[in-house]
Design a protein around this motif. Sequence first.
Motif, PDB file in Angstrom:
ATOM      1  N   ALA A 101       0.709  -1.254  -0.174  1.00 48.58           N
ATOM      2  CA  ALA A 101      -0.554  -0.095   0.098  1.00 48.58           C
ATOM      3  C   ALA A 101       0.821   1.171  -0.036  1.00 48.58           C
ATOM      4  O   ALA A 101       0.842   2.335  -1.088  1.00 48.58           O
ATOM      5  CB  ALA A 101      -0.967   0.221   1.339  1.00 48.58           C
ATOM      6  N   THR A 102       1.968   1.417   0.945  1.00 46.43           N
ATOM      7  CA  THR A 102       2.390   2.421   0.608  1.00 46.43           C
ATOM      8  C   THR A 102       3.462   3.029  -0.794  1.00 46.43           C
ATOM      9  O   THR A 102       3.729   3.683  -0.674  1.00 46.43           O
ATOM     10  CB  THR A 102       4.030   1.820   1.602  1.00 46.43           C
ATOM     11  OG1 THR A 102       3.807   1.495   3.097  1.00 46.43           O
ATOM     12  CG2 THR A 102       4.757   3.243   2.001  1.00 46.43           C
ATOM     13  N   LYS A 116       2.331   1.743  -3.509  1.00 46.37           N
ATOM     14  CA  LYS A 116       1.222   2.169  -4.199  1.00 46.37           C
ATOM     15  C   LYS A 116       1.047   3.570  -4.208  1.00 46.37           C
ATOM     16  O   LYS A 116       1.169   4.588  -4.980  1.00 46.37           O
ATOM     17  CB  LYS A 116       0.227   1.779  -4.480  1.00 46.37           C
ATOM     18  CG  LYS A 116      -1.119   2.505  -4.847  1.00 46.37           C
ATOM     19  CD  LYS A 116      -2.447   1.715  -4.413  1.00 46.37           C
ATOM     20  CE  LYS A 116      -3.610   2.107  -5.349  1.00 46.37           C
ATOM     21  NZ  LYS A 116      -5.154   0.922  -5.106  1.00 46.37           N
ATOM     22  N   GLN A 117       1.195   4.291  -3.074  1.00 49.79           N
ATOM     23  CA  GLN A 117       1.089   6.270  -2.587  1.00 49.79           C
ATOM     24  C   GLN A 117       1.730   6.347  -3.100  1.00 49.79           C
ATOM     25  O   GLN A 117       2.169   7.485  -3.865  1.00 49.79           O
ATOM     26  CB  GLN A 117       0.701   6.067  -1.016  1.00 49.79           C
ATOM     27  CG  GLN A 117      -0.006   5.457  -0.792  1.00 49.79           C
ATOM     28  CD  GLN A 117      -0.395   5.517   0.894  1.00 49.79           C
ATOM     29  OE1 GLN A 117       0.620   5.866   1.878  1.00 49.79           O
ATOM     30  NE2 GLN A 117      -1.447   5.320   1.429  1.00 49.79           N
ATOM     31  N   MET A 118       3.113   5.350  -2.922  1.00 48.85           N
ATOM     32  CA  MET A 118       4.373   6.609  -3.915  1.00 48.85           C
ATOM     33  C   MET A 118       4.550   6.911  -5.318  1.00 48.85           C
ATOM     34  O   MET A 118       5.220   7.031  -5.901  1.00 48.85           O
ATOM     35  CB  MET A 118       5.751   5.364  -3.459  1.00 48.85           C
ATOM     36  CG  MET A 118       6.100   6.185  -1.937  1.00 48.85           C
ATOM     37  SD  MET A 118       7.739   5.143  -1.499  1.00 48.85           S
ATOM     38  CE  MET A 118       8.156   5.552  -0.183  1.00 48.85           C
ATOM     39  N   GLU A 164       2.122   7.079  -7.199  1.00 47.95           N
ATOM     40  CA  GLU A 164       1.160   8.080  -7.235  1.00 47.95           C
ATOM     41  C   GLU A 164       1.705   9.289  -7.532  1.00 47.95           C
ATOM     42  O   GLU A 164       1.389  10.289  -8.428  1.00 47.95           O
ATOM     43  CB  GLU A 164      -0.162   7.753  -6.378  1.00 47.95           C
ATOM     44  CG  GLU A 164      -0.927   6.869  -6.647  1.00 47.95           C
ATOM     45  CD  GLU A 164      -1.876   6.249  -5.699  1.00 47.95           C
ATOM     46  OE1 GLU A 164      -2.462   7.356  -4.598  1.00 47.95           O
ATOM     47  OE2 GLU A 164      -2.811   5.581  -5.307  1.00 47.95           O
ATOM     48  N   LYS A 165       2.592   9.263  -6.848  1.00 44.35           N
ATOM     49  CA  LYS A 165       3.651  10.458  -6.703  1.00 44.35           C
ATOM     50  C   LYS A 165       4.730  10.461  -7.086  1.00 44.35           C
ATOM     51  O   LYS A 165       4.950  11.910  -7.868  1.00 44.35           O
ATOM     52  CB  LYS A 165       3.877  10.351  -4.999  1.00 44.35           C
ATOM     53  CG  LYS A 165       4.670  12.008  -5.210  1.00 44.35           C
ATOM     54  CD  LYS A 165       4.959  12.461  -3.648  1.00 44.35           C
ATOM     55  CE  LYS A 165       5.835  13.814  -3.171  1.00 44.35           C
ATOM     56  NZ  LYS A 165       6.152  14.180  -2.329  1.00 44.35           N
ATOM     57  N   SER A 203       0.907  -4.764  -8.122  1.00 48.31           N
ATOM     58  CA  SER A 203       0.807  -3.266  -9.158  1.00 48.31           C
ATOM     59  C   SER A 203      -0.011  -3.922 -10.467  1.00 48.31           C
ATOM     60  O   SER A 203      -0.923  -3.698 -11.029  1.00 48.31           O
ATOM     61  CB  SER A 203       1.461  -2.704  -9.483  1.00 48.31           C
ATOM     62  OG  SER A 203       2.898  -3.844 -10.229  1.00 48.31           O
TER      63      SER A 203
END
Length: 493
Positions: free
Chosen positions: A56-57, A59-61, A63-64, A396
């Motif tokens: 999950a972490t 995935k957030q990275m 997106e950035k 992913s």
Amino acid sequence: MDLVWNTSAFLLVNLACLLLLAAWRKRTQKTNLPPGPTPLPFIGNLLQLRASNITATLKQMSEKYGPVFTVYFGTDQTIVLYGYDVVKEVLVDHGDEFTFRGSIPSADKTNKGLGVIMSNGKRWVELRRFSLTTLRNFGMGKKNIEEYIQEETEYVMKELRAQKGQPFSPALLFSCATGNVISHILLGERFDYQDPKYLQILSYLMDAFRLESSISGQVRNPAPGSPDCLPGSRKRRKTFSTIRELCIAGRQSHESSLDLNDPRDFIDCFLIKMEQEKHNPETEFTRDNLMMTGYDLFVAGTETASSTLRYILMILVEHPTVQAKIHEEIDQVIGRERAPSMKDRLQMPYTEAVLHEAQRFMDLVPLGFTRLVKEDIQLRGFTIPKGATIHPILSSALHDPKQFKNPNQFDPENFLDENGAFKKNGADIPFSTGKRICIGESLARMQLFLYSTTILQSFCLKRPPGVTKIDLTPEVSGFGNVPRQLPLCFCPR
């Protein structure tokens, strides 16, 4: 005086930390490296990675920073690939450049570069080619292994019938069954479900998979040189030594009764290859590689298949309409009398779609295995330096919204076309993809189909009395998503 001294010391410590941080940032900000969060000295980005759910972490990275970004696991520079397109680009389109396995500290201390999973170069090529050929010759994906699995299902069904529809957790039972399939291929023997030594080995395996995916496992694995005193290290060593003893005992008994013209199983074939190459000083066919290859196959083929089968049944409990459609397809194609066989698979597109979707949704090994960059390469406009670790995130691809409609929901329609026929999807890669795809994929899919259809032919799966919902979230999520060990009711149809 003390105040002045304390203030000076404080300022000096802070200045040293700032200089160290500046030097570290300069070192990590190499020309044209993929972007990523700023690492701290020595620990890199470990504080930014949520150990309870690293996927999950990441995935957030993504997106950035985009589908290709840099993360530091301690001092280890890692290039993360997020999304099916870039995972395919690296593992398939440029697969020859990324065959070297990256480091996994907990595995490195046991495997030591031996066997078929963690080896590289010539050793990996030769052992993988031999293992694939031997498994195929002994029926991986062929009828004799199918018949053996069908025989093993009879033992499973006997145990399930004995429960008389009462709540029962099938975790250990399924491990016994899948472990016996691997044991048959490796050793030519099966173990009784009550054999205490066999149950001990399976218990160690289940614990090891859970530990590797736990927070302690996630803390330990990204950090090369991590100490053996960390939680779980003793159990990992015990798991390795117990299975190693089994493989060594199997080798010794096979050596004493070996017939060079009539190999009985995988170990016999390996021993014959050792005899053929005994005068080759560079041979990879050694006793150490035999032991580790056997260990790799047993570990990789037992708990993964067992956990997946258990999760499939848990999903069907929570989706009774899906279960009812499989029951209908079984009744139409197989009936209630004869045992399911692999020839039925082509006539059961809905069941096949459910099995593929369950594996996608389960996401058993979300992080996959890392790769090591052999030479400086260009990737999507970035320079990836030699020695860097590449981390293709399998999760992913399995949850890519470009490839699957509603990727975070269970939906068999992902694998069905408008006519109800089974539909393949390139992003369906629970066994990885490319040159280092899991060598046991076809065996695993065969087991999942035969065990699932045999169980559903005779049983309707239900929640235990008083339970209103089966929790499908993993017990732990890290290297693997480990399903919860929950009781189910196997009610005769």
